[in-house]
Write an enzyme that holds these catalytic residues in place. Structure first.
Site, mmCIF file in Angstrom:
data_model
loop_
_atom_site.group_PDB
_atom_site.id
_atom_site.type_symbol
_atom_site.label_atom_id
_atom_site.label_comp_id
_atom_site.label_asym_id
_atom_site.label_seq_id
_atom_site.Cartn_x
_atom_site.Cartn_y
_atom_site.Cartn_z
ATOM 1 N N GLU A 27 -49.145 -20.426 -48.221
ATOM 2 C CA GLU A 27 -48.858 -19.110 -48.799
ATOM 3 C C GLU A 27 -50.156 -18.346 -49.096
ATOM 4 O O GLU A 27 -51.243 -18.928 -49.100
ATOM 5 C CB GLU A 27 -48.048 -19.267 -50.083
ATOM 6 C CG GLU A 27 -48.789 -20.031 -51.165
ATOM 7 C CD GLU A 27 -48.224 -19.768 -52.554
ATOM 8 O OE1 GLU A 27 -48.493 -18.676 -53.092
ATOM 9 O OE2 GLU A 27 -47.553 -20.657 -53.105
ATOM 10 N N LYS A 89 -47.560 -8.485 -54.402
ATOM 11 C CA LYS A 89 -46.965 -9.815 -54.353
ATOM 12 C C LYS A 89 -45.600 -9.649 -53.689
ATOM 13 O O LYS A 89 -44.727 -8.968 -54.232
ATOM 14 C CB LYS A 89 -46.839 -10.352 -55.784
ATOM 15 C CG LYS A 89 -46.381 -11.787 -55.888
ATOM 16 C CD LYS A 89 -46.359 -12.186 -57.359
ATOM 17 C CE LYS A 89 -45.759 -13.577 -57.526
ATOM 18 N NZ LYS A 89 -45.606 -13.911 -58.956
ATOM 19 N N SER A 143 -36.239 -17.476 -60.164
ATOM 20 C CA SER A 143 -37.075 -17.203 -59.000
ATOM 21 C C SER A 143 -36.259 -17.167 -57.712
ATOM 22 O O SER A 143 -35.364 -17.997 -57.496
ATOM 23 C CB SER A 143 -38.160 -18.271 -58.878
ATOM 24 O OG SER A 143 -38.843 -18.143 -57.648
ATOM 25 N N ASP A 145 -37.347 -18.167 -55.068
ATOM 26 C CA ASP A 145 -37.704 -19.388 -54.339
ATOM 27 C C ASP A 145 -36.503 -20.330 -54.224
ATOM 28 O O ASP A 145 -36.305 -20.977 -53.190
ATOM 29 C CB ASP A 145 -38.830 -20.151 -55.057
ATOM 30 C CG ASP A 145 -40.145 -19.386 -55.102
ATOM 31 O OD1 ASP A 145 -40.249 -18.311 -54.469
ATOM 32 O OD2 ASP A 145 -41.070 -19.866 -55.777
ATOM 33 N N LYS A 162 -43.411 -25.318 -61.695
ATOM 34 C CA LYS A 162 -44.429 -25.047 -62.716
ATOM 35 C C LYS A 162 -43.842 -25.332 -64.097
ATOM 36 O O LYS A 162 -42.715 -24.951 -64.398
ATOM 37 C CB LYS A 162 -44.893 -23.591 -62.609
ATOM 38 C CG LYS A 162 -45.567 -23.283 -61.279
ATOM 39 C CD LYS A 162 -46.073 -21.855 -61.234
ATOM 40 C CE LYS A 162 -46.757 -21.567 -59.911
ATOM 41 N NZ LYS A 162 -45.815 -21.282 -58.821
#
Length: 309
Positions: A27, A89, A143, A145, A162
């Site tokens: 990434e 981002k 998220s 993700d 995280k």
């Protein structure tokens, strides 16, 4: 869809893919939003070097001038590092806008998975994934993700979610969406800066060969979707759980007080934690990325063997 209309695959990456050689996606948010310059560029180039040393070709992914890029030159990586947070981002919702407007974007886990899959890359190494944020039962801050892992057939090698997140809810969300969470050499979910979280993964696997076989079977059976491999930070770089826990609690409280939310949350928290730990968290972050790159390259090599057989 005509991929070349939007996607540029670097010659080295294209050659490897055409020959059935292993390729590992990386990434670019970690370059532009994750670390200060020039440490971000040094780290990115070192990660690429580690992937080569372990038998694979690196493909750092970004959006540059509205083009989806699978594989960057050292000059392009330097540009991302120097420009830093001046580069957007980019998550899934941002891609059509950035492409249509000819803009730059640093890819998150989500967009790296999307572009990797477009290019034909099946393995991706990162630091940690996003997840369900603390307090998400009221903020709905989850998220993208996690949703991408449910749908896009890419193996993501990370050091867990995280530890600024609600790890229990993150695992529940992944289970609901059918994403296998595999612990590499561990039965416990690593928590990014630390090796343990108190939460169990779905399965423990002890070799790159096993990881590759599970992912291969998942795709070969037509099950689709991604797979999450959680690889604990090496023992010598793992942080004291109490020290990092205190820093995270303090950072989360400050973010809440300042009204920080959405895509600004993670960069704010990581920067604050770095300050509170005197830079130790950044050192740990770099080492866990190196560790994930090694495992991803070895697994990609095993996966390419299975694809050829």
């Amino acid at each position: 869809m005509n991929m070349s209309k939007y996607l540029d695959i670097a010659p080295e990456v294209r050659e490897a893919l055409d020959a059935g050689k292993p390729v590992v996606a990386l990434e670019s948010t970690i370059i532009s939003h994750g670390m200060p310059y020039p440490q971000n560029v040094e780290t990115a180039l070192k990660v690429e070097s580690i992937i080569r040393e372990n038998g694979a070709v690196p493909a750092t992914i970004a959006v540059l001038g509205g083009r989806l890029k699978a594989g960057l030159s050292p000059e392009e990586i330097d540009y991302l590092g120097k420009t830093g947070t001046g580069i957007a981002k980019a998550s899934r919702r941002d891609l059509p806008v950035l492409v249509a407007q000819g803009r730059d974007g640093a890819t998150t886990v989500t967009t790296t998975m999307i572009i990797a899959h477009m290019a034909g890359i099946s393995v991706f190494a990162t630091g940690g994934i996003g997840g369900v944020h603390r307090g998400a039962e009221t903020t709905m801050d989850i998220s993208a993700d996690l949703e991408e892992l449910a749908h896009t057939p890419v193996m993501v090698v990370c050091a867990g979610a995280k530890s600024i997140l609600d790890l229990g809810l993150t695992l529940e969300y992944l289970e609901t969406h059918g994403v296998p969470v595999i612990g590499y050499g561990t039965e416990e979910l690593p928590a990014f800066y630390t090796r343990k979280s108190g939460f169990r993964v779905d399965y423990r696997v002890d070799s790159p060969e096993e990881l590759a076989k599970i992912f291969y079977v998942k795709q070969d059976c037509g099950l689709g979707g991604g797979m999450l491999v959680t690889n604990p930070i090496p023992e010598e770089y793992s942080m004291d759980a109490n020290v990092i826990g205190k820093a995270i609690d303090e950072a989360v409280a400050e973010a809440k007080a300042k009204g920080i939310h959405g895509k600004e949350t993670t960069p704010f928290l990581l920067a604050k934690i770095k300050d509170l730990t005197g830079g130790d968290s950044l050192d740990s972050n770099i080492q866990l990325v190196f560790n994930n790159a090694r495992l991803a390259a070895r697994t990609a090599a095993e996966l390419s063997k299975l694809a050829r057989d």
